[in-house]
Design a protein around this motif. Structure first.
Motif, mmCIF file in Angstrom:
data_model
loop_
_atom_site.group_PDB
_atom_site.id
_atom_site.type_symbol
_atom_site.label_atom_id
_atom_site.label_comp_id
_atom_site.label_asym_id
_atom_site.label_seq_id
_atom_site.Cartn_x
_atom_site.Cartn_y
_atom_site.Cartn_z
ATOM 1 N N GLU A 165 -1.645 3.737 5.329
ATOM 2 C CA GLU A 165 -1.635 4.392 4.019
ATOM 3 C C GLU A 165 -0.515 3.893 3.124
ATOM 4 O O GLU A 165 -0.738 3.589 1.944
ATOM 5 N N MET A 166 0.708 3.831 3.635
ATOM 6 C CA MET A 166 1.839 3.425 2.809
ATOM 7 C C MET A 166 1.700 1.982 2.341
ATOM 8 O O MET A 166 1.962 1.655 1.181
ATOM 9 N N GLU A 167 1.269 1.098 3.241
ATOM 10 C CA GLU A 167 1.113 -0.304 2.855
ATOM 11 C C GLU A 167 0.031 -0.453 1.789
ATOM 12 O O GLU A 167 0.182 -1.247 0.849
ATOM 13 N N GLY A 172 -1.723 -1.866 -3.599
ATOM 14 C CA GLY A 172 -2.451 -1.463 -4.798
ATOM 15 C C GLY A 172 -1.573 -1.431 -6.027
ATOM 16 O O GLY A 172 -1.958 -1.929 -7.095
ATOM 17 N N LEU A 173 -0.376 -0.871 -5.902
ATOM 18 C CA LEU A 173 0.530 -0.805 -7.054
ATOM 19 C C LEU A 173 0.970 -2.195 -7.487
ATOM 20 O O LEU A 173 1.004 -2.501 -8.692
ATOM 21 N N GLY A 221 10.091 -5.937 -1.773
ATOM 22 C CA GLY A 221 9.381 -7.208 -1.847
ATOM 23 C C GLY A 221 7.929 -6.994 -1.470
ATOM 24 O O GLY A 221 7.518 -5.872 -1.154
ATOM 25 N N PRO A 222 7.109 -8.071 -1.525
ATOM 26 C CA PRO A 222 5.696 -7.944 -1.153
ATOM 27 C C PRO A 222 5.554 -7.372 0.263
ATOM 28 O O PRO A 222 6.020 -7.964 1.227
ATOM 29 N N ARG A 223 4.962 -6.184 0.352
ATOM 30 C CA ARG A 223 4.743 -5.496 1.623
ATOM 31 C C ARG A 223 6.042 -5.232 2.372
ATOM 32 O O ARG A 223 6.054 -5.054 3.592
ATOM 33 N N GLN A 224 7.149 -5.169 1.663
ATOM 34 C CA GLN A 224 8.434 -4.797 2.246
ATOM 35 C C GLN A 224 8.833 -3.453 1.644
ATOM 36 O O GLN A 224 9.223 -3.359 0.485
ATOM 37 N N LYS A 418 -6.896 -5.271 0.929
ATOM 38 C CA LYS A 418 -6.534 -5.644 2.293
ATOM 39 C C LYS A 418 -7.650 -6.402 3.001
ATOM 40 O O LYS A 418 -7.430 -6.987 4.065
ATOM 41 N N ARG A 419 -8.831 -6.389 2.416
ATOM 42 C CA ARG A 419 -9.928 -7.190 2.954
ATOM 43 C C ARG A 419 -9.709 -8.666 2.622
ATOM 44 O O ARG A 419 -10.425 -9.532 3.079
ATOM 45 N N GLN A 420 -8.690 -8.941 1.816
ATOM 46 C CA GLN A 420 -8.374 -10.300 1.390
ATOM 47 C C GLN A 420 -7.256 -10.879 2.259
ATOM 48 O O GLN A 420 -6.568 -10.154 2.968
#
Length: 438
Positions: A165-167, A172-173, A221-224, A418-420
């Motif tokens: 959920e958090m990721e 998305g943001l 950062g990206p996904r951090q 996330k399907r990407q």
């Protein structure tokens, strides 16, 4: 059509083209979708009142997945459809109340059937098998992705991919901030929607996601990211208390009542205490000193037979308990207040609390940019003004509050993305990459 449109790789040799993406502001006549579904056709409790579709004018390939974010109060759905006879399509957004999950599954089942037909009939890809073409995937996030997992697999007969959920919120943001024009804006009473230009340099920032509860996430950062705080007093609190105190039957109805209410009939203001501003510490006379602070006094006045009136002297319409067994008959019957005034007061109380906690977390971690997301906001002016004012006031205008037009769909869009492959949807990752497969 641009000579070299910006495309983003998709697993299974399908590629998403985000060139020229834009939010639909006005569409008096929308051509029917080739899959036979559009948000306006929803039967049941699906709603698309507060958000607009995102058009992908140059995307030609089919998309074989649907994304859903099932929270404690609301379920948000994101899916792709064709735009009639045009070459492109669009991302559609709709939501259901989680308690009406049967309506959600019925709509998803209809959508899955139509997508299977569309993929098998119109796919332009030739390097995937016929069976693979017909596969439809559900990208699911939120607590409901686990709570309803077995039921979704059984009733929908598709593969369910559960995502954190958090990721998903952060993915998305990030996508909205960096990719979609006229998505992010600041709010003030003088300029209710001042758009912020999409940019790539966005870190660090604080995401305050307001759903049933509140999560505050520092993104470096990206996904951090790291969840640094939160509150149990969120949208579920407002919804729950107002369902007890008013006759409203939906969250939208509660917000509509709040827009018509006058909280000064319920709240105690600085001016009620000082008779004027308290300038030495920067408090205006209209500042709320105590939420619901007038209720006890008016209860006593009502018990003594004093007529209750608003600030202009007009008698107010009373609302409250009507059954004798709801109060002790030997005690003075409590004063009753307008549902609209109660709604506005409680909306301010919850929003002010969230705004101040958000500021304190941003101050603690030295974060200048604060993004507010979640279905609690719903584009509601009083909510955005309260949150924005709180950040501006406590930070002496050093920090900024940002809002989004698709604020309730961050998790669902993140699950969709996330399907990407890693980096899908970010400007600094648009270079051609080796495509992965699933």
């Amino acid at each position: 059509m641009p000579s070299s449109p910006r495309r983003i790789p998709y697993p299974g040799a399908i590629r998403i083209n985000v060139q020229g993406a834009f939010i639909v502001d006005d569409e008096p006549s929308r051509p029917p979708s080739s899959v036979g579904l559009r948000t306006a056709d929803i039967n049941g409790n699906g709603k698309n009142t507060h958000n607009r579709d995102i058009v992908l004018p140059y995307h030609t390939a089919d998309v074989s997945h649907i994304a859903v974010d099932i929270g404690g109060s609301l379920a948000k759905l994101v899916y792709f459809t064709r735009d009639g006879d045009s070459i492109g399509g669009r991302l559609n957004f709709t939501m259901f109340e989680t308690e009406n999950v049967e309506d959600l599954f019925a709509f998803m089942s209809k959508l899955i059937s139509a997508k299977r037909q569309s993929i098998s009939e119109g796919s332009e890809e030739t390097d995937v098998t016929s069976t693979e073409k017909k596969k439809v995937y559900i990208m699911a996030t939120g607590g409901g992705a686990y709570k309803f997992y077995d039921r979704m697999r059984k009733e929908l007969d598709v593969e369910i991919c559960r995502e954190d959920e958090m990721e998903c919120l952060i993915v998305g943001l990030d996508f909205f901030i960096t990719e979609i024009p006229t998505e992010v804006f600041t709010y003030s009473e003088q300029n209710p929607m001042s758009f912020v230009e999409a940019k790539a340099d966005i870190y660090p920032y604080l995401l305050v996601n307001i759903g049933s509860g509140v999560s505050m996430i520092m993104v470096s950062g990206p996904r951090q990211f790291k969840r640094i705080g939160g509150s149990s007093l969120g949208g579920g609190t407002l919804w729950g208390l107002l369902s007890l105190l008013t006759g409203a039957k939906s969250f939208d109805e509660m917000l509509d009542m709040a827009a018509k209410g006058d909280n000064t009939n319920v709240d105690m203001l600085v001016g009620d205490i000082y008779g004027a501003d308290y300038g030495r510490i920067g408090l205006k006379s209209s500042t709320i000193a105590s939420s619901f602070g007038k209720v006890f006094k008016k209860r006593l006045e009502s018990a003594d037979g004093v007529q209750i009136s608003d600030q202009t002297g007009n008698r107010i319409e009373l609302y409250g308990a009507t059954h004798e067994n709801e109060v002790d008959v030997d005690m003075p019957r409590p004063a009753r207040f307008r549902a609209e005034d109660i709604s506005r007061s409680l909306l301010y109380a919850v929003s002010n609390n969230i705004g101040q906690i958000a500021y304190l977390q941003a101050q603690r971690y030295n974060l200048e940019h604060i993004y507010f997301g979640g279905s609690f906001i719903r584009g509601h002016p009083q909510t955005m003004n309260t949150l924005s004012y709180a950040i501006k006031f406590w930070s002496n205008s050093e920090k900024k509050a940002y809002f989004l037009r698709h604020e309730g769909y961050l998790g669902a869009v993140g699950a969709f993305l996330k399907r990407q492959p890693t980096g899908w949807g970010r400007r600094n990752s648009m270079e051609e990459k080796k495509e992965s497969t699933i």
